[in-house]
Scaffold this active site. Sequence first.
Site, PDB file in Angstrom:
ATOM      1  N   ASP A 104      -0.203  -0.132  -4.693  1.00  0.00           N
ATOM      2  CA  ASP A 104      -1.683   0.159  -4.863  1.00  0.00           C
ATOM      3  C   ASP A 104      -1.605   1.594  -4.022  1.00  0.00           C
ATOM      4  OD1 ASP A 104      -4.077   0.708  -5.053  1.00  0.00           O
ATOM      5  OD2 ASP A 104      -4.829  -1.227  -3.902  1.00  0.00           O
ATOM      6  N   GLU A 140      -1.263   0.137  -9.061  1.00  0.00           N
ATOM      7  CA  GLU A 140      -2.595   0.116  -9.032  1.00  0.00           C
ATOM      8  C   GLU A 140      -3.214   1.447  -8.515  1.00  0.00           C
ATOM      9  OE1 GLU A 140      -4.269  -3.434  -7.291  1.00  0.00           O
ATOM     10  OE2 GLU A 140      -6.019  -2.130  -6.232  1.00  0.00           O
ATOM     11  N   ASP A 175      -8.795  -0.268 -10.094  1.00  0.00           N
ATOM     12  CA  ASP A 175      -9.501  -0.972  -8.969  1.00  0.00           C
ATOM     13  C   ASP A 175     -10.783  -0.312  -8.630  1.00  0.00           C
ATOM     14  OD1 ASP A 175     -10.553  -2.209  -6.730  1.00  0.00           O
ATOM     15  OD2 ASP A 175      -8.728  -1.803  -5.367  1.00  0.00           O
ATOM     16  N   LYS A 191       0.848  -1.081   0.094  1.00  0.00           N
ATOM     17  CA  LYS A 191      -0.060  -0.117  -0.194  1.00  0.00           C
ATOM     18  C   LYS A 191       0.941   1.188  -0.109  1.00  0.00           C
ATOM     19  CE  LYS A 191      -4.087  -1.312  -0.002  1.00  0.00           C
ATOM     20  NZ  LYS A 191      -4.957  -1.146  -1.284  1.00  0.00           N
ATOM     21  N   LYS A 230     -12.955  -8.068  -8.522  1.00  0.00           N
ATOM     22  CA  LYS A 230     -13.235  -8.143  -7.144  1.00  0.00           C
ATOM     23  C   LYS A 230     -14.520  -8.783  -7.000  1.00  0.00           C
ATOM     24  CE  LYS A 230     -10.369  -4.783  -4.595  1.00  0.00           C
ATOM     25  NZ  LYS A 230     -10.090  -3.554  -3.944  1.00  0.00           N
ATOM     26  N   GLN A 240     -11.090  -7.502  -1.581  1.00  0.00           N
ATOM     27  CA  GLN A 240     -12.079  -6.016  -0.728  1.00  0.00           C
ATOM     28  C   GLN A 240     -11.910  -6.112   0.640  1.00  0.00           C
ATOM     29  OE1 GLN A 240     -13.439  -3.970  -3.300  1.00  0.00           O
ATOM     30  NE2 GLN A 240     -13.032  -2.876  -1.376  1.00  0.00           N
TER      31      GLN A 240
HETATM   32  C1  MUC Z   1      -7.302  -2.529  -2.518  1.00  0.00           C
HETATM   33  O1  MUC Z   1      -7.044  -3.260  -3.365  1.00  0.00           O
HETATM   34  O2  MUC Z   1      -7.726  -1.509  -2.607  1.00  0.00           O
HETATM   35  C2  MUC Z   1      -8.614  -1.327   0.077  1.00  0.00           C
HETATM   36  C3  MUC Z   1      -9.567  -0.256  -0.282  1.00  0.00           C
HETATM   37  C4  MUC Z   1     -10.466  -1.187  -1.262  1.00  0.00           C
HETATM   38  O3  MUC Z   1     -11.492  -0.633  -2.057  1.00  0.00           O
HETATM   39  O4  MUC Z   1     -10.117  -2.342  -1.393  1.00  0.00           O
HETATM   40  C5  MUC Z   1      -8.980  -2.221  -0.263  1.00  0.00           C
HETATM   41  C6  MUC Z   1      -7.899  -3.133  -1.234  1.00  0.00           C
HETATM   42 MG    MG Z   2      -6.797  -1.391  -4.783  1.00  0.00          MG
END
Ligand code: MUC
Ligand code: MG
Length: 368
Positions: free
Chosen positions: A191, A217, A242, A162, A266, A294
Amino acid sequence: MKITAIEAVPFAIPYRKPLRFASGEVHVAEHVLVRVVTSDGVVGVAEAPPRPFTYGETQDGIVAVIDKIFAPAIVGLTLLEREVVTARLNRTIGNPTAKSAIDMAIWDALGRTLGLRVPELLGGFTDHMRVSHMLGFDDPATMVAEAEKMRDTYGITTFKVKVGRRPIGLDTAVVRALRERFGDEIDLYVDGNRGWTASESARAMKQMSDLGLLFAEELCPADDVLARRWLVGQLDVPFIADESVPTPADVTRESLAGAMTAVSIKTARTGFTTSRRVHHLAEGLGLEVVMGNQIDGQIGTACALAFGSAFPSTSRNAGELSNFLDMSDDLLAEPLEIRDGRLHTSPHAGIGIEIDPDKLAHYRTDRS
Ligand code: MUC
Ligand code: MG
């Protein structure tokens, strides 16, 4: 095969340690268990994870929309009328995880009724997926230690880091520390959950250009339309969209705008029925696919695994299937087990999971 009831049961399970990222943080899994009951006495299950910072849903809102709008619209249909179900759900705007949990519980009930596994009903490509673990915000040493634990305990060698904090060096230092610690032993991608601007993203990606990233991402918002196109056009890795692409139409729009070159599927937000549409669209548009997380519990993870294992493109890259490990407990009678960095699909019919009634009684929040 007639649907006679749809139940929405809220539950809360604390995380051992919270997951933090640019758009929010999660301390407790306050999810909703969805059960689809049929006239044959079969019960299909799935879970909806409210993510207010991503889709605007709340746990109370999910229960209310299912009880008041979705259940009355769907009870009386059969398990084979899944496109009718989808059309009726889509009369209501938004609510992606509530709709998806209903869709997946219907597929689960169908599989159980027919004695067939959902991964095979969907596509049946393989029986396992490699697992990618998502590392939330912390200092470099703590994030390296977590990656080490995941590798040593579960054999996981792909990590999504992250990013999206300021100054950007906070995050680039983490990615560098991971690469220095593990060398070529691990795969890494980042991401941003829209945390950076396009120019910050470009600078950060330049700082990390020697670190061999697989993907980037959602580093900056898709609503920064021209800046995002400018960023995606200059990167030498695929840019995964995403949260900017919750529907197939969004995937088309953002792809044609040059704002993405890969997609996170997702199942928590597009279920099985609409995830199939996104998958086919990705194939047609030539987008690389990653099965995303998610911040799912084990039920949601089993759903992502069932879908991801069904097709070549969804099982090629490691899927984000491990964040349930951060939860203090879960609802499944037989917990998912990651071994050698892989999760195998269940041999049982449907999605292949069973809810432990004692655990549900303990964690549900609608009864005192
Ligand atoms: C992700 O891939 O972003 C964190 C916020 C969201 O919407 O999903 C998670 C993981
Ligand atoms: Mg994401």
